[in-house]
Design a protein around this motif. Structure first.
Motif, short mmCIF file in Angstrom:
data_model
loop_
_atom_site.label_atom_id
_atom_site.label_comp_id
_atom_site.label_asym_id
_atom_site.label_seq_id
_atom_site.Cartn_x
_atom_site.Cartn_y
_atom_site.Cartn_z
N ILE A 137 7.60 -13.48 -13.67
CA ILE A 137 6.55 -13.26 -14.66
C ILE A 137 6.52 -11.76 -14.90
O ILE A 137 6.32 -10.98 -13.97
CB ILE A 137 5.18 -13.76 -14.16
N TYR A 138 6.79 -11.36 -16.13
CA TYR A 138 6.98 -9.94 -16.40
C TYR A 138 5.64 -9.22 -16.57
O TYR A 138 4.62 -9.80 -16.94
CB TYR A 138 7.85 -9.76 -17.66
N GLY A 139 5.68 -7.92 -16.30
CA GLY A 139 4.48 -7.10 -16.40
C GLY A 139 4.27 -6.58 -17.81
O GLY A 139 5.07 -6.81 -18.72
N SER A 140 3.19 -5.82 -17.99
CA SER A 140 2.86 -5.27 -19.30
C SER A 140 3.86 -4.19 -19.69
O SER A 140 4.47 -3.54 -18.83
CB SER A 140 1.45 -4.69 -19.29
N SER A 141 4.04 -4.00 -20.98
CA SER A 141 5.07 -3.11 -21.49
C SER A 141 4.83 -1.65 -21.13
O SER A 141 5.78 -0.85 -21.08
CB SER A 141 5.17 -3.24 -23.02
N ASP A 142 3.57 -1.27 -20.88
CA ASP A 142 3.30 0.14 -20.63
C ASP A 142 3.34 0.52 -19.15
O ASP A 142 3.11 1.67 -18.79
CB ASP A 142 1.93 0.51 -21.20
N LYS A 197 -1.58 -1.96 -7.42
CA LYS A 197 -1.48 -2.74 -6.18
C LYS A 197 -1.41 -4.23 -6.45
O LYS A 197 -0.59 -4.96 -5.87
CB LYS A 197 -2.67 -2.40 -5.28
N GLN A 198 -2.26 -4.73 -7.35
CA GLN A 198 -2.28 -6.16 -7.64
C GLN A 198 -1.01 -6.62 -8.36
O GLN A 198 -0.49 -7.70 -8.10
CB GLN A 198 -3.52 -6.52 -8.48
N ASP A 199 -0.49 -5.78 -9.25
CA ASP A 199 0.76 -6.12 -9.93
C ASP A 199 1.91 -6.22 -8.94
O ASP A 199 2.76 -7.12 -9.03
CB ASP A 199 1.08 -5.07 -11.00
N LEU A 200 1.96 -5.29 -7.99
CA LEU A 200 3.01 -5.32 -6.97
C LEU A 200 2.88 -6.56 -6.09
O LEU A 200 3.87 -7.21 -5.77
CB LEU A 200 2.93 -4.06 -6.11
N LYS A 201 1.66 -6.87 -5.71
CA LYS A 201 1.44 -8.02 -4.84
C LYS A 201 1.87 -9.32 -5.51
O LYS A 201 2.45 -10.21 -4.88
CB LYS A 201 -0.05 -8.10 -4.47
N ALA A 202 1.60 -9.43 -6.80
CA ALA A 202 1.96 -10.64 -7.55
C ALA A 202 3.40 -10.61 -8.04
O ALA A 202 3.87 -11.58 -8.65
CB ALA A 202 1.01 -10.79 -8.74
N ASN A 203 4.12 -9.52 -7.78
CA ASN A 203 5.50 -9.35 -8.24
C ASN A 203 5.58 -9.45 -9.77
O ASN A 203 6.50 -10.03 -10.34
CB ASN A 203 6.42 -10.39 -7.59
N GLN A 204 4.61 -8.82 -10.43
CA GLN A 204 4.53 -8.84 -11.89
C GLN A 204 4.49 -7.42 -12.44
O GLN A 204 3.70 -7.10 -13.33
CB GLN A 204 3.31 -9.63 -12.35
N HIS A 205 5.35 -6.55 -11.91
CA HIS A 205 5.30 -5.13 -12.27
C HIS A 205 6.54 -4.66 -13.03
O HIS A 205 6.67 -3.48 -13.30
CB HIS A 205 5.11 -4.28 -11.01
N ARG A 246 0.83 -1.21 0.00
CA ARG A 246 0.00 0.00 0.00
C ARG A 246 0.87 1.26 0.00
O ARG A 246 0.58 2.23 -0.71
CB ARG A 246 -0.93 0.00 1.20
N ILE A 247 1.92 1.26 0.80
CA ILE A 247 2.81 2.42 0.86
C ILE A 247 3.44 2.66 -0.51
O ILE A 247 3.48 3.79 -1.01
CB ILE A 247 3.90 2.21 1.93
N ILE A 248 3.93 1.58 -1.14
CA ILE A 248 4.56 1.71 -2.46
C ILE A 248 3.55 2.27 -3.46
O ILE A 248 3.85 3.20 -4.22
CB ILE A 248 5.10 0.35 -2.95
N ARG A 249 2.34 1.69 -3.47
CA ARG A 249 1.32 2.15 -4.42
C ARG A 249 1.00 3.62 -4.21
O ARG A 249 0.99 4.43 -5.15
CB ARG A 249 0.06 1.30 -4.26
N ASP A 250 0.75 4.01 -2.94
CA ASP A 250 0.38 5.40 -2.66
C ASP A 250 1.53 6.36 -2.91
O ASP A 250 1.31 7.54 -3.19
CB ASP A 250 -0.10 5.52 -1.22
N PHE A 251 2.75 5.87 -2.77
CA PHE A 251 3.93 6.67 -3.06
C PHE A 251 3.98 7.07 -4.53
O PHE A 251 4.38 8.17 -4.89
CB PHE A 251 5.17 5.86 -2.68
N LEU A 252 3.50 6.16 -5.39
CA LEU A 252 3.61 6.37 -6.83
C LEU A 252 2.36 6.94 -7.49
O LEU A 252 2.44 7.70 -8.45
CB LEU A 252 3.97 5.04 -7.52
N THR A 253 1.18 6.54 -6.97
CA THR A 253 -0.04 6.84 -7.72
C THR A 253 -1.27 6.62 -6.85
O THR A 253 -1.17 6.04 -5.76
CB THR A 253 -0.14 5.90 -8.95
N ILE A 265 8.69 3.19 -10.50
CA ILE A 265 8.99 1.79 -10.18
C ILE A 265 10.47 1.47 -10.37
O ILE A 265 11.04 0.66 -9.63
CB ILE A 265 8.13 0.84 -11.06
N ILE A 266 11.11 2.11 -11.35
CA ILE A 266 12.53 1.82 -11.60
C ILE A 266 13.41 3.06 -11.38
O ILE A 266 14.56 3.08 -11.82
CB ILE A 266 12.73 1.28 -13.04
N ASP A 267 12.90 4.07 -10.70
CA ASP A 267 13.67 5.28 -10.44
C ASP A 267 14.65 5.05 -9.29
O ASP A 267 14.21 4.72 -8.17
CB ASP A 267 12.71 6.43 -10.10
#
Length: 402
Positions: A300-305, A260-268, A247-254, A313-315
């Motif tokens: 498992i990789y996330g979507s390209s966009d 949130k679901q992508d982060l939880k599944a480690n697919q971001h 939740r902290i990560i999600r709210d930090f970014l957006t 996420i990668i900053d």
């Protein structure tokens, strides 16, 4: 013996068994049970109130913390001053001891998930007073704007603008500070912020004065991998669990719920950025004792966009573990505290490995019975013996190295 007495004795016995079984890896297990219970209860209530549209999740915590704020009250040993720099609160703790020598200084970035409180919170204020007095050092604590109203990079920009203001000869002279004896420290998300700030300023010609040391207390250093061994082992951990961290990560970014679901599944992380995973590859960066049979699996990789939508996420400014080796090689003497029962444990341990591989001298204190928040559990009812020892250890180290 009456039925009520039997039921009471049975309940007490079951509670004692539960505490022994669940908290035997910690010191003062009854106190840990209290801390865990209060933390879980407040999180449950905050979530429930948010779902009922009574009050927002972080707003609920802000209300709880109002009673723990302190005024900038000086005493016989320390002068405490509140001021603002670029409209951001900064609190100074200046020792009153007379000395012919210039003073040491510590710049402190507080934790709290980039969302809660400021240096005026009683546990931060108490730590600042103790440290300033015992080290005879000026203790400076700048604040920063918070989530969810303000997303990244607002917080990093607030902090860096303060460093650009403070780390100038004329500012240090005002407080009698020795420019060669300055340390920067932080805890949790504040330690993550301090890490990234130091990485930037060590190579910044606009900031002529560099820190002598950095002190990172269970730092949050990456959001690229949310399936580290420490995430798995502490998914339901003390003070900080995986749901709260996500939740902290999600709210930090957006404010976008989809992340949130992508982060939880480690697919971001999209496949185009898989080259960054080497910087957080725990199979090569963690010593064997921290792996404990965990298996490093293919992502498992996330979507390209996804990076286009959420570039943070990668900053490296919020993922300092992604810094390249040439940046790390410039860093000063480092103190890192990690705790075994902490979701963020592996962030700190991996950073120790990367710093040492790049020739940085690191003092790593790992606490087997520690947990996230252990360093500043110093105010009733959260006060713990382990916290006093950890603060003593740090102040002794600072006396020897700053």
């Amino acid at each position: 013996m009456g039925t009520k007495a039997v039921c009471l004795m049975t309940a007490c016995a079951l509670l004692a068994w539960y505490i022994h079984a669940s908290f035997s890896d910690f010191e003062q297990p009854w106190k840990m049970f209290l801390i865990h219970s209060l933390t879980k209860t407040s999180m449950f209530v905050a979530t429930a109130f948010e779902k009922m549209n009574i009050v927002g999740f972080w707003e609920f915590y802000d209300i709880l913390l109002q009673g723990q704020m302190t005024a900038p009250i000086s005493n016989e040993n320390i002068t405490v001053i509140d001021t603002t720099v670029n409209d951001i609160l900064v609190r100074y703790y200046v020792p009153k001891k007379k000395s012919q020598e210039l003073k040491k200084a510590l710049i402190y970035f507080h934790g709290g998930g980039i969302s809660l409180g400021n240096i005026a919170l009683i546990h931060y204020d108490t730590f600042a007073r103790w440290t300033a007095d015992r080290l005879d050092a000026v203790f400076i604590a700048p604040d920063y704007r918070k989530i969810p109203e303000h997303h990244h990079p607002t917080q990093w920009n607030d902090a860096y603008e303060f460093l650009k203001f403070f780390l100038q000869p004329e500012t240090l002279a005002k407080y009698g500070i020795d420019p060669t004896r300055i340390g920067i420290l932080g805890d949790s998300t504040g330690a993550g912020m301090a890490t990234a700030l130091i990485q930037q300023l060590m190579g910044d010609p606009e900031i002529p004065i560099k820190p002598k040391i950095q002190i990172l207390i269970y730092p949050a250093l990456q959001m690229v991998d949310t399936d580290l061994p420490s995430y798995r082992e502490n998914e339901y951990g003390i003070m900080l669990n995986k749901d709260l961290a996500i939740r902290i990560i999600r709210d930090f970014l957006t404010s976008d719920e989809s992340l949130k679901q992508d982060l939880k599944a480690n697919q971001h992380i999209p496949i185009e950025y898989k080259h960054l995973l080497k910087f957080v590859n725990w199979s090569t960066l963690l010593p064997e004792r921290f792996k404990k049979g965990h298996v490093y699996t293919n992502r498992i990789y996330g979507s390209s966009d996804i990076i286009e939508k959420f570039p943070g996420i990668i900053d490296p400014k919020i993922n300092p573990l992604l810094a390249n080796d040439s940046t790390l090689s410039l860093l000063p003497l480092t103190y890192i505290l990690t705790c075994q029962h902490d979701l963020l444990r592996d962030d700190g341990v991996m950073y120790v490995s990367r710093l040492r591989r790049n020739g940085v001298q690191v003092f790593h204190e790992h606490v087997e019975k520690g947990f996230h928040g252990a360093f500043l559990s110093i105010i009733w009812p959260y006060n713990l013996d382990i916290s006093l020892r950890l603060i003593d250890n740090l102040i002794i180290w600072l006396n020897e190295n700053l």
